[in-house]
Design an enzyme around this catalytic site. Structure first.
Site, PDB file in Angstrom:
ATOM      1  N   GLU A 153      -8.547 -64.374 125.077  1.00  0.00           N
ATOM      2  CA  GLU A 153      -7.489 -65.094 124.339  1.00  0.00           C
ATOM      3  C   GLU A 153      -7.538 -66.612 124.487  1.00  0.00           C
ATOM      4  OE1 GLU A 153      -3.793 -63.353 125.632  1.00  0.00           O
ATOM      5  OE2 GLU A 153      -4.239 -61.427 124.716  1.00  0.00           O
ATOM      6  N   ASN A 203     -13.080 -61.685 124.241  1.00  0.00           N
ATOM      7  CA  ASN A 203     -12.018 -60.755 123.828  1.00  0.00           C
ATOM      8  C   ASN A 203     -10.834 -61.521 123.241  1.00  0.00           C
ATOM      9  OD1 ASN A 203     -11.121 -57.946 123.884  1.00  0.00           O
ATOM     10  ND2 ASN A 203      -9.611 -58.572 125.428  1.00  0.00           N
ATOM     11  N   HIS A 239      -3.948 -54.461 119.026  1.00  0.00           N
ATOM     12  CA  HIS A 239      -2.545 -54.079 119.263  1.00  0.00           C
ATOM     13  C   HIS A 239      -1.861 -54.134 117.899  1.00  0.00           C
ATOM     14  CE1 HIS A 239      -2.862 -54.165 123.581  1.00  0.00           C
ATOM     15  NE2 HIS A 239      -3.422 -55.358 123.531  1.00  0.00           N
ATOM     16  N   GLU A 268      -8.284 -52.744 123.113  1.00  0.00           N
ATOM     17  CA  GLU A 268      -6.917 -52.502 123.623  1.00  0.00           C
ATOM     18  C   GLU A 268      -6.034 -51.828 122.577  1.00  0.00           C
ATOM     19  OE1 GLU A 268      -5.243 -56.068 125.314  1.00  0.00           O
ATOM     20  OE2 GLU A 268      -7.151 -56.695 126.181  1.00  0.00           O
ATOM     21  N   ASP A 270      -3.432 -49.951 120.505  1.00  0.00           N
ATOM     22  CA  ASP A 270      -2.213 -49.140 120.495  1.00  0.00           C
ATOM     23  C   ASP A 270      -1.480 -49.444 119.195  1.00  0.00           C
ATOM     24  OD1 ASP A 270      -1.141 -51.665 121.254  1.00  0.00           O
ATOM     25  OD2 ASP A 270      -0.805 -51.031 123.318  1.00  0.00           O
TER      26      ASP A 270
HETATM   27  C1  XIL Z   1      -1.014 -56.383 129.839  1.00  0.00           C
HETATM   28  C2  XIL Z   1      -0.857 -55.164 130.742  1.00  0.00           C
HETATM   29  O1  XIL Z   1      -0.965 -54.009 129.962  1.00  0.00           O
HETATM   30  C3  XIL Z   1       0.451 -55.199 131.470  1.00  0.00           C
HETATM   31  O2  XIL Z   1       0.501 -54.170 132.445  1.00  0.00           O
HETATM   32  C4  XIL Z   1       0.671 -56.555 132.127  1.00  0.00           C
HETATM   33  O3  XIL Z   1       1.948 -56.608 132.679  1.00  0.00           O
HETATM   34  C5  XIL Z   1       0.476 -57.681 131.148  1.00  0.00           C
HETATM   35  O4  XIL Z   1      -0.803 -57.573 130.541  1.00  0.00           O
HETATM   36  N1  XIL Z   1      -3.746 -58.572 126.107  1.00  0.00           N
HETATM   37  C6  XIL Z   1      -4.581 -58.369 127.188  1.00  0.00           C
HETATM   38  C7  XIL Z   1      -4.154 -57.487 128.292  1.00  0.00           C
HETATM   39  O5  XIL Z   1      -5.719 -58.834 127.171  1.00  0.00           O
HETATM   40  O6  XIL Z   1      -4.664 -57.877 129.534  1.00  0.00           O
HETATM   41  C8  XIL Z   1      -2.638 -57.372 128.364  1.00  0.00           C
HETATM   42  O7  XIL Z   1      -2.330 -56.385 129.333  1.00  0.00           O
HETATM   43  C9  XIL Z   1      -2.068 -57.030 127.017  1.00  0.00           C
HETATM   44  C10 XIL Z   1      -2.395 -58.093 126.004  1.00  0.00           C
END
Ligand code: XIL
Length: 358
Positions: A153, A203, A239, A268, A270
């Site tokens: 990020e 990423n 996400h 990631e 969801d």
């Molecule tokens: C999130 C985790 O899922 C949580 O448990 C934590 O509190 C905060 O981070 N982008 C990312 C991940 O790259 O590392 C993040 O993970 C979600 C957003």
């Protein structure tokens, strides 16, 4: 009458052997076999002692990634000490169950320890600190973690297309502010020195479709590839909110990145649903969620440069979406809170099964 009894016995025997629904009983991991696609999930080591958690994890996935325990605040809690205990637990679990491990993440603006963010280091000191961090963590897992999110990020949300102001870039930065993405380049080179075999990924969130942010990342990756900076892949976090996914644009984006010779992973995924105060989604949303999982996975499976699909957790019992959305959203993953499969699971598996012969 006799032949009827015989047929009955035969059919029962075949069903017991699994001939009747052999295809439906495949796990995600089995369905992915032969497609060349890795199917992974984010993992919390504290949950590994829960039987349903660990058995579902080992049965359904052939790749995993520590959700939080390789982030700075956990793995590098003091300037002079590293703590690999939780990361090692996950890596051991993966080895016992024949799973690959993705590493997440070496350089990020969040989940950093106070000694680092409040340390008032000079750029020179910070450069030494980050080089040591990258080399120690990647070195510790050399040969065990096959792919790393080296930088996470780094592009800004508000000033789209620009690099985010962070401790690494310009607060105070490692001495390369004003030189575009060169601080990111340094990090990739350090990671490569620590493990030349590991695949190195950039990423990002919100860059799954063709948009100004992914345009900027594309320009950076193209530049890195042209100049021989060791980058092997790009991670699309995926996400998904508001039950919307522009699959055509995701596909076009995959196409242009893979044309640069890098792999693309979903890192990631969801699909958050609105939930009532008890955490329950509307039944009709579950089907729309399933369609998104199916269509996004199918898009990835149709591009040979896409090599992994990973969800951000697998059971709705443990998901960051609840706290992230202040409990207004949830139910984002393929398994419900009781480890039952959801329509989303079927969607994902359908896509994997259909792609077997790709
Ligand atoms: C999130 C985790 O899922 C949580 O448990 C934590 O509190 C905060 O981070 N982008 C990312 C991940 O790259 O590392 C993040 O993970 C979600 C957003």
């Amino acid at each position: 009458m006799k032949w009827r009894a015989l047929v009955f016995v035969l059919v029962t025997a075949l069903l017991c052997l699994g001939f009747g629904d052999g295809v439906r009983e495949q796990s995600l991991r089995e369905a992915a076999q032969g497609s060349g696609m890795l199917i992974g999930t984010a993992v919390r080591p504290a949950q590994l002692s829960e039987m349903a958690y660990s058995s579902t994890l080992a049965r359904e996935f052939n790749m995993l990634e520590p959700e939080d325990v390789l982030k700075w605040e956990v793995v590098h809690p003091e300037r002079e000490s590293f703590d690999f205990s939780q990361g090692d637990q996950i890596v051991d679990f993966a080895a016992r169950h024949g799973m690959k491990v993705r590493g997440h993440t070496l350089v990020w603006h969040q989940q950093n320890p106070k000694w680092l963010t409040d340390g008032r280091y000079t750029s020179g000191e910070l450069a030494q600190i980050i080089e040591k961090h990258i080399k120690t963590v990647v070195g510790h897992y050399r040969g065990k973690i096959f792919a790393w999110d080296v930088v996470n990020e780094a592009f800004d949300e508000l000033h789209v297309g620009e690099l985010r102001s962070t401790i690494w870039l310009n607060q105070p930065g490692i001495g390369l502010a004003g030189n575009g993405s060169s601080y990111i380049e340094r990090c990739f080179r350090w990671a490569h020195e620590a493990d030349p075999q590991a695949l190195l990924f950039y990423n990002e969130a919100g860059a799954e479709v063709v948009n100004p942010k992914s345009d900027a990342i594309y320009a950076m990756v193209r530049d890195f590839r042209q100049r021989g900076v060791p980058i092997d892949g790009v991670g699309f976090q995926m996400h998904i909110e508001k039950l919307r996914a522009d699959v055509a644009s995701i596909s076009a984006n995959i196409k242009r990145f893979t044309a640069l010779g890098v792999q693309v992973h979903i890192t990631e995924m969801d699909v958050a649903l609105p939930v009532d105060p008890n955490g329950n989604p509307r039944p009709e949303d579950l089907q729309m969620q399933a369609d998104i999982y199916r269509e996004v996975a199918a898009a990835f499976l149709s591009h040979p440069g896409c090599t992994a699909i990973q969800t951000w957790g697998f059971t709705d019992k443990y998901s960051w979406i609840g706290s992230h959305s202040k409990k207004t959203q949830g139910a984002a993953l393929p398994f419900d809170r009781y480890y039952g499969t959801k329509p989303a699971y079927d969607g994902l598996r359908d896509a994997l099964e259909r792609a077997r012969s790709r």
